[in-house]
Design a protein around this motif. Structure first.
Motif, PDB file in Angstrom:
ATOM      1  N   VAL B 149       0.835  -1.198   0.000  1.00 16.25           N
ATOM      2  CA  VAL B 149       0.000   0.000   0.000  1.00 16.25           C
ATOM      3  C   VAL B 149       0.865   1.241   0.000  1.00 16.25           C
ATOM      4  O   VAL B 149       0.608   2.202  -0.728  1.00 16.25           O
ATOM      5  N   LEU B 152       2.285   1.727  -3.385  1.00 14.18           N
ATOM      6  CA  LEU B 152       1.281   2.150  -4.352  1.00 14.18           C
ATOM      7  C   LEU B 152       0.925   3.612  -4.153  1.00 14.18           C
ATOM      8  O   LEU B 152       0.766   4.374  -5.115  1.00 14.18           O
ATOM      9  N   LYS B 153       0.830   3.984  -2.919  1.00 17.76           N
ATOM     10  CA  LYS B 153       0.477   5.366  -2.656  1.00 17.76           C
ATOM     11  C   LYS B 153       1.592   6.301  -3.117  1.00 17.76           C
ATOM     12  O   LYS B 153       1.354   7.403  -3.596  1.00 17.76           O
ATOM     13  N   VAL B 156       1.143   6.624  -6.734  1.00 22.90           N
ATOM     14  CA  VAL B 156       0.039   7.503  -7.070  1.00 22.90           C
ATOM     15  C   VAL B 156       0.420   8.963  -6.834  1.00 22.90           C
ATOM     16  O   VAL B 156       0.172   9.826  -7.662  1.00 22.90           O
ATOM     17  N   TYR B 205       2.124   7.278   5.802  1.00 20.93           N
ATOM     18  CA  TYR B 205       1.384   7.194   4.563  1.00 20.93           C
ATOM     19  C   TYR B 205      -0.076   7.614   4.683  1.00 20.93           C
ATOM     20  O   TYR B 205      -0.728   7.929   3.725  1.00 20.93           O
ATOM     21  N   PHE B 209      -2.206  10.966   1.209  1.00 22.87           N
ATOM     22  CA  PHE B 209      -3.251  10.818   0.230  1.00 22.87           C
ATOM     23  C   PHE B 209      -4.552  10.937   0.968  1.00 22.87           C
ATOM     24  O   PHE B 209      -4.801  10.202   1.888  1.00 22.87           O
ATOM     25  N   ASP B 213     -11.911   8.046   1.073  1.00 22.07           N
ATOM     26  CA  ASP B 213     -12.649   6.809   0.816  1.00 22.07           C
ATOM     27  C   ASP B 213     -11.779   5.565   0.907  1.00 22.07           C
ATOM     28  O   ASP B 213     -12.219   4.477   0.661  1.00 22.07           O
ATOM     29  N   TYR B 214     -10.577   5.792   1.242  1.00 24.17           N
ATOM     30  CA  TYR B 214      -9.730   4.622   1.370  1.00 24.17           C
ATOM     31  C   TYR B 214      -9.594   4.274   2.832  1.00 24.17           C
ATOM     32  O   TYR B 214      -9.148   5.062   3.637  1.00 24.17           O
ATOM     33  N   SER B 215      -9.968   3.156   3.108  1.00 16.71           N
ATOM     34  CA  SER B 215      -9.945   2.761   4.527  1.00 16.71           C
ATOM     35  C   SER B 215      -8.557   2.867   5.133  1.00 16.71           C
ATOM     36  O   SER B 215      -7.594   2.357   4.593  1.00 16.71           O
ATOM     37  N   VAL B 217      -7.405   1.493   7.527  1.00 19.28           N
ATOM     38  CA  VAL B 217      -6.897   0.219   8.003  1.00 19.28           C
ATOM     39  C   VAL B 217      -6.369   0.252   9.418  1.00 19.28           C
ATOM     40  O   VAL B 217      -5.530  -0.512   9.817  1.00 19.28           O
ATOM     41  N   THR B 218      -6.868   1.108  10.153  1.00 19.91           N
ATOM     42  CA  THR B 218      -6.596   1.041  11.592  1.00 19.91           C
ATOM     43  C   THR B 218      -5.146   1.022  12.051  1.00 19.91           C
ATOM     44  O   THR B 218      -4.234   1.104  11.276  1.00 19.91           O
TER      45      THR B 218
END
Lengths: 234, 234
Positions: B149, B152-153, B156, B205, B209, B213-215, B217-218
């Motif tokens: 992740v 990927l971020k 992006v 991270y 971004f 809408d991107y969780s 993930v705690t």
DNA sequence: CTGATCATTGTAATAATATTA
DNA sequence: ATAATATTATTACAATGATCA
């Protein structure tokens, strides 16, 4: 030399002190006897004034019909509180308890031994519960991550495609090693009973997020919850 | 299977996942009362009974202290195989076994009872071990996902910032598979060793971004191990 | 019968003591 | 006397047998 340097490491630290409960067995014919294992020792006081206590130096002397077991609730309380302080039993406390409770030192030792064994079982059960919970949590987190990865990849791909001047091909990205789409079958907690927690687990989300078009990569069926065949009992 | 064969050379220390529960380092001035250790109760134990011929352990008959315990391996084999077929014991088989093995029907029943009870405990232990393994696996998978992740971020973000010209270097992506730094904070079955190692890297991270809408993930450390407490067993 | 206990047997580990080279 | 080795006593624990509620 150094007859004492060895200090214990470990020290579990009892804590939690709700020893209420654990009180079944209200005497009544309480004790009244104990296997006098070895008379040689001092006290042996013991309410054991019953006849037939004589014994035979041999360890066992079930000679008298009194195999009366079951310690009195009072004895149990003392033992229990002592156990809370320290699961190990040093000779001093053993003798102290022996005198205070009127039990043979051997019985004290045995009791602690058994207590530790039972505690271990409890511990195991508790460990299982907590591990299970953590497992569930991490499972969910993993799922979210998988979803996020999918979304991010979609975004990246979109960006790339949207701007054709970019060189990065989607294959480059999708070629990444991923652990997505790993079946996270939550093992439905089949553990018999859990006196404390035992929640009705979350067995329903057994489905996989199923990362769209990316190859599954390592099916990984480690979660084969084998029905646990019968015995073996190693 | 053979799970016991009385004549075994002793199982070399179980070595289950719960050894951390013990000290295995006795000590605590093992000696102390050296001296004056009455010799009396030497234990010349030794069960020298002929298999199959023993009688009962009924309330030991007068002075005839039969300390006999421990069934012979042959008896165990029979009992075991019977248990395999059926964990319950119907009167018929009980008597049958009683005659065949030269044991009291009561003993047969007791054996089965204990066998059933103890088998359960073993099961739990096995469950724990397997669950733990699965946990470890999923932990590692989660780690990888987190790293993915992040990458990927980064990609992006780079694409976004780079505007129309910026290129995403493929190396950034390809280097992603070398995520072997997975010293995941796994709940080790051994002593609660705190693993305060890595797992901090990916911290920032979350906001690079707009995670709208991107969780999110705690928490990243939700799976840290807590020192298990003494369960006070009631 | 099941669960919880109490107790015994068999091993291994370890420290203090006794014996030997 | 001293270091190495054998002996002894004690503790811990697993596996079991048996009893009690």
């Amino acid at each position: 030399m150094d007859w004492n340097t060895n200090l214990r490491a470990f020290v579990p630290r009892p804590e939690s002190s709700f020893n209420f409960l654990y009180n079944h067995n209200y005497d009544q014919f309480a004790g009244m006897k104990v296997n006098v294992v070895h008379p040689g020792m001092a006290e042996m006081s013991q309410y054991g004034l019953v006849p037939g206590v004589l014994d035979k130096n041999s360890i066992n002397n079930y000679g008298n019909q009194e195999k009366k077991k079951r310690l009195t609730s009072e004895q149990l309380e003392s033992l229990e509180s002592c156990f809370q302080e320290e699961t190990k039993l040093d000779p001093d406390r053993k003798m102290k308890l022996s005198r205070e409770l009127g039990l043979q030192p051997r019985q004290i030792a045995v009791w602690f031994q058994n207590r530790r064994a039972r505690w271990k079982a409890k511990q195991l059960e508790q460990l299982y519960d907590t591990l299970k919970q953590e497992f569930d949590v991490i499972s969910r987190e993993k799922q979210k991550l998988q979803q996020e990865v999918v979304k991010l990849k979609a975004i990246v791909r979109e960006q790339v495609q949207g701007g054709n001047r970019k060189q990065v091909s989607t294959t480059d990205i999708s070629g990444e090693e991923t652990v997505e789409s790993t079946s996270v079958a939550i093992r439905s907690s089949s553990k018999p009973r859990s006196s404390t927690s035992n929640q009705q687990n979350i067995a329903e989300y057994n489905y996989i997020f199923n990362a769209d078009d990316y190859s599954p990569v390592t099916p990984w069926n480690s979660t084969t919850v084998q029905p646990v065949q019968l015995p073996s009992y190693p």
